[in-house]
Write a protein that holds these residues in place. Structure first.
Motif, PDB file in Angstrom:
ATOM      1  N   LYS A  59      -8.787   0.356   8.715  1.00  0.00           N
ATOM      2  CA  LYS A  59      -9.102  -0.705   7.541  1.00  0.00           C
ATOM      3  C   LYS A  59      -8.068  -1.361   7.290  1.00  0.00           C
ATOM      4  O   LYS A  59      -6.780  -0.737   7.162  1.00  0.00           O
ATOM      5  CB  LYS A  59      -9.617   0.190   6.499  1.00  0.00           C
ATOM      6  N   GLY A  60      -8.086  -2.591   6.811  1.00  0.00           N
ATOM      7  CA  GLY A  60      -6.797  -3.333   6.039  1.00  0.00           C
ATOM      8  C   GLY A  60      -7.309  -4.373   5.107  1.00  0.00           C
ATOM      9  O   GLY A  60      -8.471  -4.606   5.264  1.00  0.00           O
ATOM     10  N   ILE A  61      -6.306  -4.775   4.445  1.00  0.00           N
ATOM     11  CA  ILE A  61      -6.589  -6.021   3.548  1.00  0.00           C
ATOM     12  C   ILE A  61      -5.518  -6.959   3.830  1.00  0.00           C
ATOM     13  O   ILE A  61      -4.214  -6.908   3.792  1.00  0.00           O
ATOM     14  CB  ILE A  61      -6.250  -5.425   2.173  1.00  0.00           C
ATOM     15  N   ALA A  62      -5.913  -8.433   3.867  1.00  0.00           N
ATOM     16  CA  ALA A  62      -5.179  -9.561   3.924  1.00  0.00           C
ATOM     17  C   ALA A  62      -5.561 -10.312   2.624  1.00  0.00           C
ATOM     18  O   ALA A  62      -6.560 -10.364   2.163  1.00  0.00           O
ATOM     19  CB  ALA A  62      -5.700 -10.274   5.181  1.00  0.00           C
ATOM     20  N   LEU A  81      -4.404   0.281   5.558  1.00  0.00           N
ATOM     21  CA  LEU A  81      -4.513   1.277   4.585  1.00  0.00           C
ATOM     22  C   LEU A  81      -4.400   2.452   5.205  1.00  0.00           C
ATOM     23  O   LEU A  81      -3.579   2.307   6.267  1.00  0.00           O
ATOM     24  CB  LEU A  81      -6.003   1.083   4.131  1.00  0.00           C
ATOM     25  N   ASP A  82      -4.966   3.627   5.032  1.00  0.00           N
ATOM     26  CA  ASP A  82      -4.774   4.876   5.754  1.00  0.00           C
ATOM     27  C   ASP A  82      -5.279   4.559   7.085  1.00  0.00           C
ATOM     28  O   ASP A  82      -6.416   4.162   7.210  1.00  0.00           O
ATOM     29  CB  ASP A  82      -5.502   6.005   5.062  1.00  0.00           C
ATOM     30  N   GLY A  83      -4.423   5.149   8.290  1.00  0.00           N
ATOM     31  CA  GLY A  83      -4.992   5.161   9.540  1.00  0.00           C
ATOM     32  C   GLY A  83      -4.842   3.842  10.058  1.00  0.00           C
ATOM     33  O   GLY A  83      -4.247   2.797   9.692  1.00  0.00           O
ATOM     34  N   TYR A 137       0.962  -1.075   0.074  1.00  0.00           N
ATOM     35  CA  TYR A 137      -0.085  -0.071   0.129  1.00  0.00           C
ATOM     36  C   TYR A 137       0.816   1.269   0.000  1.00  0.00           C
ATOM     37  O   TYR A 137       1.834   1.403   0.853  1.00  0.00           O
ATOM     38  CB  TYR A 137      -0.987  -0.003   1.298  1.00  0.00           C
ATOM     39  N   GLN A 138       0.747   2.192  -0.852  1.00  0.00           N
ATOM     40  CA  GLN A 138       1.580   3.223  -1.195  1.00  0.00           C
ATOM     41  C   GLN A 138       0.792   4.558  -1.577  1.00  0.00           C
ATOM     42  O   GLN A 138       0.385   4.877  -2.389  1.00  0.00           O
ATOM     43  CB  GLN A 138       2.582   3.059  -2.349  1.00  0.00           C
ATOM     44  N   MET A 177      -8.836   1.876  -3.847  1.00  0.00           N
ATOM     45  CA  MET A 177     -10.194   1.671  -3.263  1.00  0.00           C
ATOM     46  C   MET A 177     -11.050   2.712  -3.632  1.00  0.00           C
ATOM     47  O   MET A 177     -10.684   4.231  -3.640  1.00  0.00           O
ATOM     48  CB  MET A 177      -9.920   1.849  -1.674  1.00  0.00           C
ATOM     49  N   GLU A 178     -12.152   2.458  -4.051  1.00  0.00           N
ATOM     50  CA  GLU A 178     -13.307   3.489  -4.400  1.00  0.00           C
ATOM     51  C   GLU A 178     -14.709   2.981  -3.567  1.00  0.00           C
ATOM     52  O   GLU A 178     -15.156   2.181  -3.561  1.00  0.00           O
ATOM     53  CB  GLU A 178     -13.607   3.400  -5.688  1.00  0.00           C
ATOM     54  N   HIS A 179     -14.734   3.953  -2.429  1.00  0.00           N
ATOM     55  CA  HIS A 179     -15.887   3.623  -1.572  1.00  0.00           C
ATOM     56  C   HIS A 179     -15.124   2.407  -0.838  1.00  0.00           C
ATOM     57  O   HIS A 179     -14.044   2.406  -0.272  1.00  0.00           O
ATOM     58  CB  HIS A 179     -17.109   3.673  -1.955  1.00  0.00           C
ATOM     59  N   ASP A 180     -16.105   1.401  -0.798  1.00  0.00           N
ATOM     60  CA  ASP A 180     -15.801   0.173  -0.290  1.00  0.00           C
ATOM     61  C   ASP A 180     -15.358  -1.175  -1.202  1.00  0.00           C
ATOM     62  O   ASP A 180     -15.319  -2.014  -1.053  1.00  0.00           O
ATOM     63  CB  ASP A 180     -16.722  -0.302   0.735  1.00  0.00           C
TER      64      ASP A 180
END
Length: 291
Positions: free
Chosen positions: A272-275, A267-269, A44-45, A65-68
């Protein structure tokens, strides 16, 4: 929806602190992203999301990411040179925007997993994103001879200096090692003097690393068994380096998934994250966390 609760041991952590309390983490949504082969990780950049895998060649695809929703940007980068597969099994992207960018390649040489070839590549990241291949963008190839089983580079900060951390995959002798990025950038081997800065022992089956900079926490992204199940180990980097072994803040074992966890990024903050996993289906998993 699956909720996960873990207790955090009070710890002072470099740039911030995590007090005694409870992290509530939930798996919000699971989707399938195709054309990755077996997904090996996520980088994530600053709003750009790169998923990388080992399709017919090692490759990276860009998303946003666009919305969810995760939306493919119709940008694909092949880790080839002169049409030949170079980074066939990408296992980490160390990027911080100012220092050299490194991509790891972990190659299993025998079925037993006792022999590995681990390679770290110094790449012109902006050039790769512009041209779509490693042609003209492969700066240096470094044999990670200091490793035990594979390599998975990630930038971390220790005592106000950036290092490239990496870790082993296997069931014995596992370590997290910190390399000096300036020396690593021009080295031919990680055993060269001055490349390896510090190291500490860690638990088995580390697939990837994630540096949570604002909390001074290194997340070991792991399997519970070889190639199976999910584990996240939150490590106090500073204390681990000083102790020579991992100092665990918390270990998350409660995600009931049998597939092979490969990578993770917030992700930002902090929420939220992605595995990502190596599965052909349900390979991208959205999470949220309450610290």
């Amino acid at each position: 929806m699956q909720k996960l609760t873990l207790t955090i041991i009070a710890a002072a952590l470099g740039m911030g602190s995590i007090a005694t309390g409870t992290i509530e983490q939930k798996l919000d949504k699971v989707i399938t992203v195709d054309s990755l082969g077996a997904c090996q990780g996520i980088s994530y950049q600053k709003g750009r999301i790169f998923l990388y895998g080992d399709r017919e060649v090692g490759m990276i695809r860009e998303f946003k990411m666009e919305h969810d929703s995760l939306v493919y940007q119709h940008k694909e980068y092949k880790l080839t040179q002169n049409g030949q597969d170079v980074i066939n099994h990408p296992t980490g992207i160390a990027y911080n925007g100012s220092l050299p960018t490194f991509i790891g390649n972990s190659i299993r040489l025998n079925a037993a997993g006792t022999q590995w070839r681990a390679v770290i590549y110094n790449v012109n990241w902006n050039g790769l994103l512009k041209t779509g291949t490693l042609d003209g963008n492969l700066i240096n190839t470094i044999e990670d001879d200091a490793c035990i089983q594979g390599t998975r580079p990630e930038y971390v900060k220790y005592n106000n200096k950036w290092y490239v951390a990496t870790a082993d995959y296997g069931d014995h002798g596992n370590e997290v090692r910190l390399y000096d990025p300036e020396k690593l950038a021009t080295a031919k081997s990680t055993k060269e003097p001055g490349v390896l800065y510090k190291k500490f022992t860690c638990t088995p089956w580390v697939q990837n690393l994630f540096w949570k900079a604002d909390k001074g926490v290194l997340v070991l992204i792991q399997n519970k068994l070889e190639g199976r199940q999910w584990r996240f180990t939150y490590v106090d980097l500073k204390k681990s380096i000083e102790a020579g072994k991992q100092v665990v803040i918390s270990e998350v074992n409660s995600i009931d998934r049998a597939d092979e966890l490969e990578g993770f990024s917030f992700l930002d903050g902090n929420e939220k994250g992605i595995a990502v996993t190596s599965s052909r289906r349900n390979n991208v998993n959205f999470t949220s966390t309450s610290w």
